[in-house]
Design a protein around this motif. Structure first.
Motif, PDB file in Angstrom:
ATOM      1  N   ASN A 260       0.992  -1.197  -0.008  1.00 56.51           N
ATOM      2  CA  ASN A 260      -0.039  -0.169  -0.084  1.00 56.51           C
ATOM      3  C   ASN A 260       0.915   1.298  -0.128  1.00 56.51           C
ATOM      4  O   ASN A 260       0.617   2.241  -0.621  1.00 56.51           O
ATOM      5  CB  ASN A 260      -0.875  -0.017   1.186  1.00 56.51           C
ATOM      6  N   ASN A 261       2.046   1.059   0.766  1.00 55.41           N
ATOM      7  CA  ASN A 261       2.989   2.333   0.826  1.00 55.41           C
ATOM      8  C   ASN A 261       3.250   2.553  -0.504  1.00 55.41           C
ATOM      9  O   ASN A 261       3.676   3.647  -1.074  1.00 55.41           O
ATOM     10  CB  ASN A 261       3.936   1.819   1.798  1.00 55.41           C
ATOM     11  N   LEU A 262       3.835   1.436  -1.149  1.00 56.31           N
ATOM     12  CA  LEU A 262       4.354   1.413  -2.569  1.00 56.31           C
ATOM     13  C   LEU A 262       3.399   1.976  -3.539  1.00 56.31           C
ATOM     14  O   LEU A 262       3.749   3.040  -4.209  1.00 56.31           O
ATOM     15  CB  LEU A 262       5.026   0.081  -3.123  1.00 56.31           C
ATOM     16  N   LYS A 263       2.351   1.497  -3.548  1.00 53.67           N
ATOM     17  CA  LYS A 263       1.149   1.969  -4.469  1.00 53.67           C
ATOM     18  C   LYS A 263       0.993   3.557  -4.213  1.00 53.67           C
ATOM     19  O   LYS A 263       0.876   4.318  -5.169  1.00 53.67           O
ATOM     20  CB  LYS A 263      -0.121   1.262  -4.048  1.00 53.67           C
ATOM     21  N   ASP A 264       0.976   4.126  -3.028  1.00 58.64           N
ATOM     22  CA  ASP A 264       0.697   5.461  -2.775  1.00 58.64           C
ATOM     23  C   ASP A 264       1.743   6.333  -3.498  1.00 58.64           C
ATOM     24  O   ASP A 264       1.803   7.359  -3.912  1.00 58.64           O
ATOM     25  CB  ASP A 264       0.743   5.819  -1.256  1.00 58.64           C
ATOM     26  N   ARG A 265       3.147   5.703  -3.111  1.00 56.26           N
ATOM     27  CA  ARG A 265       4.207   6.696  -3.552  1.00 56.26           C
ATOM     28  C   ARG A 265       4.341   6.724  -5.072  1.00 56.26           C
ATOM     29  O   ARG A 265       4.751   7.483  -5.710  1.00 56.26           O
ATOM     30  CB  ARG A 265       5.749   6.017  -3.129  1.00 56.26           C
ATOM     31  N   LEU A 266       4.066   5.565  -5.706  1.00 61.56           N
ATOM     32  CA  LEU A 266       3.878   5.518  -7.345  1.00 61.56           C
ATOM     33  C   LEU A 266       2.867   6.130  -7.803  1.00 61.56           C
ATOM     34  O   LEU A 266       2.684   6.257  -8.969  1.00 61.56           O
ATOM     35  CB  LEU A 266       4.336   4.002  -7.608  1.00 61.56           C
ATOM     36  N   LYS A 267       1.817   6.246  -6.980  1.00 57.39           N
ATOM     37  CA  LYS A 267       0.541   6.943  -7.588  1.00 57.39           C
ATOM     38  C   LYS A 267       0.108   6.151  -8.632  1.00 57.39           C
ATOM     39  O   LYS A 267      -0.469   6.529  -9.698  1.00 57.39           O
ATOM     40  CB  LYS A 267       0.459   8.267  -7.950  1.00 57.39           C
ATOM     41  N   ILE A 268       0.126   4.521  -8.242  1.00 53.12           N
ATOM     42  CA  ILE A 268      -0.609   3.665  -9.215  1.00 53.12           C
ATOM     43  C   ILE A 268      -1.932   3.129  -8.865  1.00 53.12           C
ATOM     44  O   ILE A 268      -2.130   2.988  -7.440  1.00 53.12           O
ATOM     45  CB  ILE A 268       0.419   2.546  -9.411  1.00 53.12           C
ATOM     46  N   PRO A 269      -3.044   3.243  -9.443  1.00 53.81           N
ATOM     47  CA  PRO A 269      -4.280   2.899  -9.051  1.00 53.81           C
ATOM     48  C   PRO A 269      -4.348   1.446  -8.791  1.00 53.81           C
ATOM     49  O   PRO A 269      -3.705   0.560  -9.126  1.00 53.81           O
ATOM     50  CB  PRO A 269      -5.417   3.039 -10.185  1.00 53.81           C
ATOM     51  N   ASP A 270      -5.183   0.939  -7.729  1.00 56.10           N
ATOM     52  CA  ASP A 270      -5.320  -0.373  -7.112  1.00 56.10           C
ATOM     53  C   ASP A 270      -5.340  -1.425  -8.154  1.00 56.10           C
ATOM     54  O   ASP A 270      -4.733  -2.415  -8.142  1.00 56.10           O
ATOM     55  CB  ASP A 270      -6.430  -0.340  -6.281  1.00 56.10           C
ATOM     56  N   GLU A 271      -6.455  -1.141  -9.235  1.00 51.71           N
ATOM     57  CA  GLU A 271      -6.683  -2.000 -10.284  1.00 51.71           C
ATOM     58  C   GLU A 271      -5.412  -2.270 -11.202  1.00 51.71           C
ATOM     59  O   GLU A 271      -5.441  -3.386 -12.030  1.00 51.71           O
ATOM     60  CB  GLU A 271      -8.033  -1.634 -11.209  1.00 51.71           C
ATOM     61  N   LYS A 272      -4.374  -1.601 -10.979  1.00 53.90           N
ATOM     62  CA  LYS A 272      -3.106  -2.061 -11.887  1.00 53.90           C
ATOM     63  C   LYS A 272      -2.107  -2.770 -11.055  1.00 53.90           C
ATOM     64  O   LYS A 272      -0.937  -2.938 -11.473  1.00 53.90           O
ATOM     65  CB  LYS A 272      -2.359  -0.535 -12.408  1.00 53.90           C
ATOM     66  N   VAL A 273      -2.575  -3.094  -9.694  1.00 56.14           N
ATOM     67  CA  VAL A 273      -1.506  -3.697  -8.993  1.00 56.14           C
ATOM     68  C   VAL A 273      -2.081  -5.063  -8.527  1.00 56.14           C
ATOM     69  O   VAL A 273      -3.209  -5.471  -8.144  1.00 56.14           O
ATOM     70  CB  VAL A 273      -1.318  -2.942  -7.625  1.00 56.14           C
ATOM     71  N   PHE A 274      -1.177  -6.062  -8.761  1.00 56.63           N
ATOM     72  CA  PHE A 274      -1.681  -7.506  -8.560  1.00 56.63           C
ATOM     73  C   PHE A 274      -1.369  -8.010  -7.157  1.00 56.63           C
ATOM     74  O   PHE A 274      -0.108  -8.048  -7.054  1.00 56.63           O
ATOM     75  CB  PHE A 274      -1.033  -8.642  -9.521  1.00 56.63           C
ATOM     76  N   ILE A 275      -1.977  -8.413  -6.491  1.00 55.92           N
ATOM     77  CA  ILE A 275      -1.903  -8.637  -4.757  1.00 55.92           C
ATOM     78  C   ILE A 275      -2.693 -10.154  -4.824  1.00 55.92           C
ATOM     79  O   ILE A 275      -3.715 -10.243  -4.869  1.00 55.92           O
ATOM     80  CB  ILE A 275      -2.411  -7.562  -4.001  1.00 55.92           C
ATOM     81  N   ASN A 276      -1.834 -11.102  -4.384  1.00 54.74           N
ATOM     82  CA  ASN A 276      -2.560 -12.541  -4.036  1.00 54.74           C
ATOM     83  C   ASN A 276      -1.978 -12.904  -2.730  1.00 54.74           C
ATOM     84  O   ASN A 276      -2.242 -14.124  -2.131  1.00 54.74           O
ATOM     85  CB  ASN A 276      -2.603 -13.535  -5.039  1.00 54.74           C
ATOM     86  N   LEU A 277      -1.210 -11.959  -1.857  1.00 51.41           N
ATOM     87  CA  LEU A 277      -0.717 -12.225  -0.678  1.00 51.41           C
ATOM     88  C   LEU A 277      -1.569 -12.675   0.438  1.00 51.41           C
ATOM     89  O   LEU A 277      -1.021 -13.897   1.119  1.00 51.41           O
ATOM     90  CB  LEU A 277      -0.203 -10.755  -0.184  1.00 51.41           C
ATOM     91  N   SER A 278      -2.862 -12.531   0.473  1.00 52.45           N
ATOM     92  CA  SER A 278      -3.638 -13.228   1.577  1.00 52.45           C
ATOM     93  C   SER A 278      -3.737 -14.645   1.733  1.00 52.45           C
ATOM     94  O   SER A 278      -4.045 -15.294   2.629  1.00 52.45           O
ATOM     95  CB  SER A 278      -5.038 -12.344   1.623  1.00 52.45           C
ATOM     96  N   LYS A 279      -3.452 -15.125   0.175  1.00 47.18           N
ATOM     97  CA  LYS A 279      -3.745 -16.554   0.058  1.00 47.18           C
ATOM     98  C   LYS A 279      -2.374 -17.505   0.351  1.00 47.18           C
ATOM     99  O   LYS A 279      -2.658 -18.595   0.532  1.00 47.18           O
ATOM    100  CB  LYS A 279      -4.312 -16.886  -1.327  1.00 47.18           C
ATOM    101  N   TYR A 280      -1.324 -17.009   0.197  1.00 48.87           N
ATOM    102  CA  TYR A 280      -0.061 -17.755   0.211  1.00 48.87           C
ATOM    103  C   TYR A 280       0.894 -17.200   1.004  1.00 48.87           C
ATOM    104  O   TYR A 280       1.981 -17.773   1.286  1.00 48.87           O
ATOM    105  CB  TYR A 280       0.444 -17.629  -1.315  1.00 48.87           C
ATOM    106  N   GLY A 281       0.727 -15.808   1.559  1.00 46.96           N
ATOM    107  CA  GLY A 281       1.901 -15.284   2.433  1.00 46.96           C
ATOM    108  C   GLY A 281       3.245 -15.121   1.547  1.00 46.96           C
ATOM    109  O   GLY A 281       2.742 -15.006   0.312  1.00 46.96           O
ATOM    110  N   ASN A 282       4.276 -14.955   2.201  1.00 40.37           N
ATOM    111  CA  ASN A 282       5.258 -14.240   1.545  1.00 40.37           C
ATOM    112  C   ASN A 282       6.078 -15.662   0.908  1.00 40.37           C
ATOM    113  O   ASN A 282       6.656 -16.424   1.930  1.00 40.37           O
ATOM    114  CB  ASN A 282       6.202 -13.494   2.317  1.00 40.37           C
TER     115      ASN A 282
END
Ligand code: UT7
Length: 325
Positions: A260-282
């Protein structure tokens, strides 16, 4: 000019899912803490017949099928991992044998969570010299064997899995067109995993603490956000790409607050960022190729459009890569 393109993707997660509620049973934590501080709800844990190379081989078979490439056509297999089941031979050699990829040379690379992206940069350089090559690149981890399950600072974060891509050359304007890879070994103590204890008495380390992952989470967090932003911004500027030109950012899946921090700094909209972290962890080196495979299956990777990757891990290692899918 020939560039490296991804011809096919595949992934493999261990069968056993392990939720935050399961973790509450073994360590002093709560689902609420893990979800709010990391964004992780679940991870997969390797079991019987799910050694690192077995997950890697299954992911590889799926990537080969999706690329329409036969194992005998492979010239090179690279596995990015920090959790091989053996130190020698490499995981890549086990995968080569499992696939019957008799014409491929094979080796592992260790750049922690940045390993897959480092590997893509290496593959891209091979292809520029020999555009006819077919390269299998895998990120595979079984970190469940390397975390201390009594250390709530680390065991809640990591998960097991593998992702693979098959890479070839293309001169149709698609492919990898920019990469910037970095390391700072002076900061190694922020995230490390010691070697197994030597049986040679002359080589035994006095203060050996065990070969579990050790992490200074807060400092890693700060460096991750700043260094990934720097790498992405510098790379995009060098190639005259703006965030509006990017159709999908696939970041290393470390922590939702980092993303989220990175998204804010880059000013990139949510729909352009792929996130699946909740399912698999790091899943360390496996995180980006697993995400790439999911994005591919969901039809989010459109031929000709720009995909941006960025990653960060122990070493420290980090980097960013641009490709036209
Ligand atoms: O792939 C790259 C590798 N790693 C990363 O990207 C990790 C980056 N760092 C992080 O994701 C975060 O720093 C963590 C998730 C590891 C920790 O989150 P935090 O918000 O930085 O927590 P903290 O370390 O500042 O700890 C805050 C509190 C502490 O308690 P006190 O001292 O305030 O009483 C910890 O003991 O939270 C406690 N804590 C936990 N409580 C419940 C730490 N881990 C847990 C836990 N459950 N699992």
């Amino acid at each position: 000019m020939n560039k490296a393109v991804i011809l096919g993707t595949g992934s493999c997660l261990p069968k056993r899912a392990f939720t935050n509620v399961d973790l509450e049973q073994i360590v002093d934590t709560t689902d609420e803490w893990i979800t709010s501080r990391t964004g992780i709800r679940n991870r997969h844990i390797a079991g019987e017949n799910e050694l690192n190379f077995q997950l890697a081989s299954t992911a590889a078979k799926r990537a080969l099928a999706s690329a329409g490439v036969n194992p005998s056509e492979l010239d090179l297999i690279i596995v990015a991992t920090i959790s091989p089941h053996m130190i020698m031979p490499s995981t890549a050699c086990f995968v080569q044998a499992e696939l019957g990829a008799v014409n491929a040379f094979a080796y592992d690379i260790n750049a922690a969570c940045a390993g897959f992206t480092y590997g893509l940069d290496m593959a891209s350089n091979y292809i520029q010299n020999r555009p006819d090559m077919k390269i299998l690149l895998i990120g595979a981890e079984t970190l469940s064997a390397r975390v201390n399950w009594e250390d709530r600072n680390t065991c809640v974060i990591f998960g097991d899995g593998a992702g693979a891509v098959v890479i070839g050359g293309s001169d149709d304007g698609r492919g990898i067109f920019g990469a910037s890879m970095h390391a700072d070994g002076r900061l190694w103590e922020l995230l490390y995993m010691d070697s197994p204890k030597s049986l040679n008495p002359d080589l035994q380390q006095a203060n050996w603490q065990g070969s579990f992952i050790q992490m200074n989470g807060r400092d890693i967090f700060k460096h991750a956000v700043r260094l990934m932003e720097e790498a992405v911004t510098t790379l995009m500027k060098k190639h005259s790409v703006t965030i509006d030109d990017v159709s999908l950012l696939i970041p290393h899946q470390a922590n939702i607050r980092i993303l989220n921090n990175l998204k804010d700094r880059l000013k990139i909209p949510d729909e352009k960022v792929f996130i699946n972290l909740s399912k698999y962890g790091n899943t360390s080196a496996a995180s980006i190729p697993i995400a790439l495979d999911e994005a591919n299956k969901q039809g989010r990777l459109v031929p000709g459009e720009i995909v941006l990757l960025c990653t960060f891990g122990g070493g420290l290692t980090w980097g960013s890569l641009l490709m036209r899918w």
